[in-house]
Design a protein around this motif. Structure first.
Motif, mmCIF file in Angstrom:
data_model
loop_
_atom_site.group_PDB
_atom_site.id
_atom_site.type_symbol
_atom_site.label_atom_id
_atom_site.label_comp_id
_atom_site.label_asym_id
_atom_site.label_seq_id
_atom_site.Cartn_x
_atom_site.Cartn_y
_atom_site.Cartn_z
ATOM 1 N N ALA A 1 0.988 -1.103 -0.223
ATOM 2 C CA ALA A 1 0.032 -0.068 0.071
ATOM 3 C C ALA A 1 0.844 1.062 0.010
ATOM 4 N N GLY A 2 1.874 1.076 0.703
ATOM 5 C CA GLY A 2 2.774 2.246 0.794
ATOM 6 C C GLY A 2 3.616 2.740 -0.678
ATOM 7 N N LYS A 3 3.927 1.463 -1.328
ATOM 8 C CA LYS A 3 4.652 1.724 -2.315
ATOM 9 C C LYS A 3 3.618 2.087 -3.598
ATOM 10 N N LEU A 4 2.409 1.648 -3.416
ATOM 11 C CA LEU A 4 1.634 2.172 -4.389
ATOM 12 C C LEU A 4 1.107 3.643 -4.295
ATOM 13 N N TYR A 5 0.975 4.067 -3.078
ATOM 14 C CA TYR A 5 0.752 5.419 -2.669
ATOM 15 C C TYR A 5 1.937 6.358 -3.068
ATOM 16 N N LEU A 6 3.144 5.759 -2.757
ATOM 17 C CA LEU A 6 4.276 6.833 -3.264
ATOM 18 C C LEU A 6 4.380 6.606 -4.681
ATOM 19 N N GLY A 7 3.770 5.842 -5.408
ATOM 20 C CA GLY A 7 3.810 5.640 -6.867
ATOM 21 C C GLY A 7 2.844 6.696 -7.476
ATOM 22 N N GLY A 8 1.685 6.913 -6.564
ATOM 23 C CA GLY A 8 0.824 7.943 -6.996
ATOM 24 C C GLY A 8 1.279 9.370 -6.692
ATOM 25 N N MET A 9 2.224 9.395 -5.825
ATOM 26 C CA MET A 9 2.758 10.869 -5.507
ATOM 27 C C MET A 9 3.828 11.091 -6.785
ATOM 28 N N GLY A 10 4.248 10.098 -7.225
ATOM 29 C CA GLY A 10 5.317 10.215 -8.405
ATOM 30 C C GLY A 10 4.641 10.441 -9.432
ATOM 31 N N LEU A 11 3.380 9.877 -9.699
ATOM 32 C CA LEU A 11 2.573 10.361 -11.017
ATOM 33 C C LEU A 11 1.944 11.832 -10.835
ATOM 34 N N LEU A 12 1.828 12.396 -9.740
ATOM 35 C CA LEU A 12 1.403 13.605 -9.414
ATOM 36 C C LEU A 12 2.650 14.640 -9.795
ATOM 37 N N PHE A 13 4.014 14.215 -9.414
ATOM 38 C CA PHE A 13 5.136 14.801 -9.538
ATOM 39 C C PHE A 13 5.267 15.145 -11.030
ATOM 40 N N LEU A 14 5.110 13.934 -11.816
ATOM 41 C CA LEU A 14 5.299 13.870 -13.224
ATOM 42 C C LEU A 14 4.162 14.926 -13.891
ATOM 43 N N ILE A 15 2.916 14.792 -13.363
ATOM 44 C CA ILE A 15 1.874 15.764 -13.802
ATOM 45 C C ILE A 15 2.564 17.360 -13.630
ATOM 46 N N ALA A 16 2.969 17.467 -12.408
ATOM 47 C CA ALA A 16 3.432 19.024 -12.024
ATOM 48 C C ALA A 16 4.331 19.198 -12.840
ATOM 49 N N ILE A 17 5.413 18.416 -13.474
ATOM 50 C CA ILE A 17 6.606 18.806 -14.342
ATOM 51 C C ILE A 17 5.993 19.189 -15.588
ATOM 52 N N VAL A 18 4.963 18.403 -16.146
ATOM 53 C CA VAL A 18 4.419 18.640 -17.682
ATOM 54 C C VAL A 18 3.839 19.962 -17.565
ATOM 55 N N SER A 19 2.830 20.293 -16.708
ATOM 56 C CA SER A 19 2.167 21.333 -16.475
ATOM 57 C C SER A 19 3.062 22.621 -16.428
ATOM 58 N N GLY A 20 4.036 22.410 -15.443
ATOM 59 C CA GLY A 20 5.122 23.233 -15.275
ATOM 60 C C GLY A 20 5.888 23.805 -16.512
ATOM 61 N N VAL A 21 6.281 22.971 -17.342
ATOM 62 C CA VAL A 21 6.814 23.226 -18.536
ATOM 63 C C VAL A 21 5.800 23.982 -19.642
ATOM 64 N N VAL A 22 4.550 23.434 -19.629
ATOM 65 C CA VAL A 22 3.708 24.172 -20.410
ATOM 66 C C VAL A 22 3.424 25.648 -20.108
ATOM 67 N N LEU A 23 3.478 25.838 -18.652
ATOM 68 C CA LEU A 23 3.438 27.249 -18.118
ATOM 69 C C LEU A 23 4.528 28.024 -18.288
#
Length: 375
Positions: free
Chosen positions: A142-164
């Protein structure tokens, strides 16, 4: 890009960053020393040291190593034997209370191939604590999958940051720092500059981290599909009461995969094989091919090869991403680069949090300055 689109992307960037901030800081702070875990373990005395192999004495056989491991852990059984390419004089034995015992219950001990003596435990000390915090926060899958979800949010933040990045900096030269502006504006410039500079590294580390968090799920899928197909003729057979000679098993595995060396041997009944088979995972001898494993299945009673196959692409991606996540490919120089970029990422995360706090504090001040609005 319309103003409305920019506003939506800015909200996506803001909240994907904020939601994952605490956990990203945890991952960056624990990941920094883990980049140098080999060096730190050696410095602190937690890395087993191999004895030199004398030509007249020769090397211990795999059977002798296995007997030494069982004698060292009375009442336990062997799950795996592993050969670390960075420590050629050692064999690491995984012992557990049962052959299918949980990974966290396994005890790892290194043994000298010179004389089968125990060189010391493996995977202990402060680096183990940091590794558990970094991978699952001590709560398992459960902890691994939760941190994996945080990693996906991190990638979303990176992509949206590049667009901005372009709309907010199109009137500025690349790398401009408005030193005469307010502290908040200066930090915004630093945030944008460091963020765009570390872009590729952040995507690589974030992406490999997400892949690593799915390791158990990938392994379960492989067991249910490719592995199940390979062992189908032996379905329902119990674990052999008398196992084949480990020396013969290893010899046959090497013959089935020429120009490769054995990385680890899984005993019958462990998650990496069936209840009737040994599984020898073979690796190449180059920096990249050494991470790409090829499983060879061997009959648990006779030691004969019953099948060999390439791993599916998703497991290959997993095995390649694990060392890449910590920069463990090109020795100390790459690790130093990874550490510097990790520190830069901490600055990006911290500056992003500061900018959000500064922005929220300005809103009441702006509201108070609107004519006719009551406090």
């Amino acid at each position: 890009m319309t103003a409305g689109t920019v506003r939506i992307i800015r909200l996506v960037h803001q909240w994907s960053s904020l939601i994952s901030t605490v956990f990203l800081l945890l991952l960056c702070l624990t990941g920094l020393p883990l980049i140098f875990h080999h060096e730190i373990d050696e410095w602190l005395g937690y890395a087993p040291q191999a004895k030199p192999v004398l030509e007249r004495g020769g090397k211990a056989t795999v059977n002798e190593i296995a007997r030494a491991a069982l004698a060292h852990a009375p009442g336990k059984v062997l799950q795996y034997l592993a050969w670390d390419r960075d420590a050629p004089g050692l064999v690491i034995a995984y012992t557990n209370h049962a052959v299918d015992g949980p990974p966290d219950d396994a005890v790892l001990t290194a043994f000298n191939i010179a004389d089968t003596s125990a060189a010391g435990p493996v995977g202990t000390g402060p680096m183990l604590i940091l590794l558990k915090l970094h991978t699952d926060m001590y709560v398992g899958l459960a902890g691994k999958l939760y941190l994996g979800g945080m990693g996906l949010l991190f990638l979303i933040a990176i992509v949206s940051g590049v667009v901005l990045y372009w709309p907010f900096t199109r009137r500025l030269d690349f790398g401009s720092l408005r030193r005469n502006a307010s502290r908040r504006v200066l930090w915004l410039d630093w945030h944008n500059l460091i963020g765009i500079t570390t872009l590729v590294w952040a995507i690589v580390v974030g992406g490999t981290g997400v892949i690593n968090s799915w390791a158990e799920l990938m392994l379960m899928r492989w067991q249910a599909t490719e592995l199940a197909g390979m062992v189908a003729p032996y379905a329902g057979m119990p674990r052999p009461s008398q196992l084949a000679s480990l020396d013969q098993v290893v010899t046959n595995a090497r013959a089935a995969a020429p120009a490769m060396e054995i990385a680890f041997l899984a005993f019958p009944g462990t998650p990496f094989t069936s209840s009737h088979h040994f599984a020898a995972f073979m690796r190449g001898d180059q920096p990249l091919t050494s991470r790409l494993l090829k499983p060879v299945l061997l009959d648990g009673v006779t030691g004969e090869v019953t099948g060999a196959a390439e791993l599916p692409i998703y497991l290959k991606a997993l095995f390649v991403s694990q060392p890449l996540h910590f920069g463990d490919y090109a020795g100390l120089p790459l690790k130093i680069i990874w550490a510097v970029l990790d520190l830069f990422t901490i600055v990006v995360i911290g500056s992003g949090l500061y900018l959000w706090i500064a922005r929220t504090r300005r809103r009441p001040q702006r509201a108070a300055m609107v004519p006719g609005r009551r406090a």
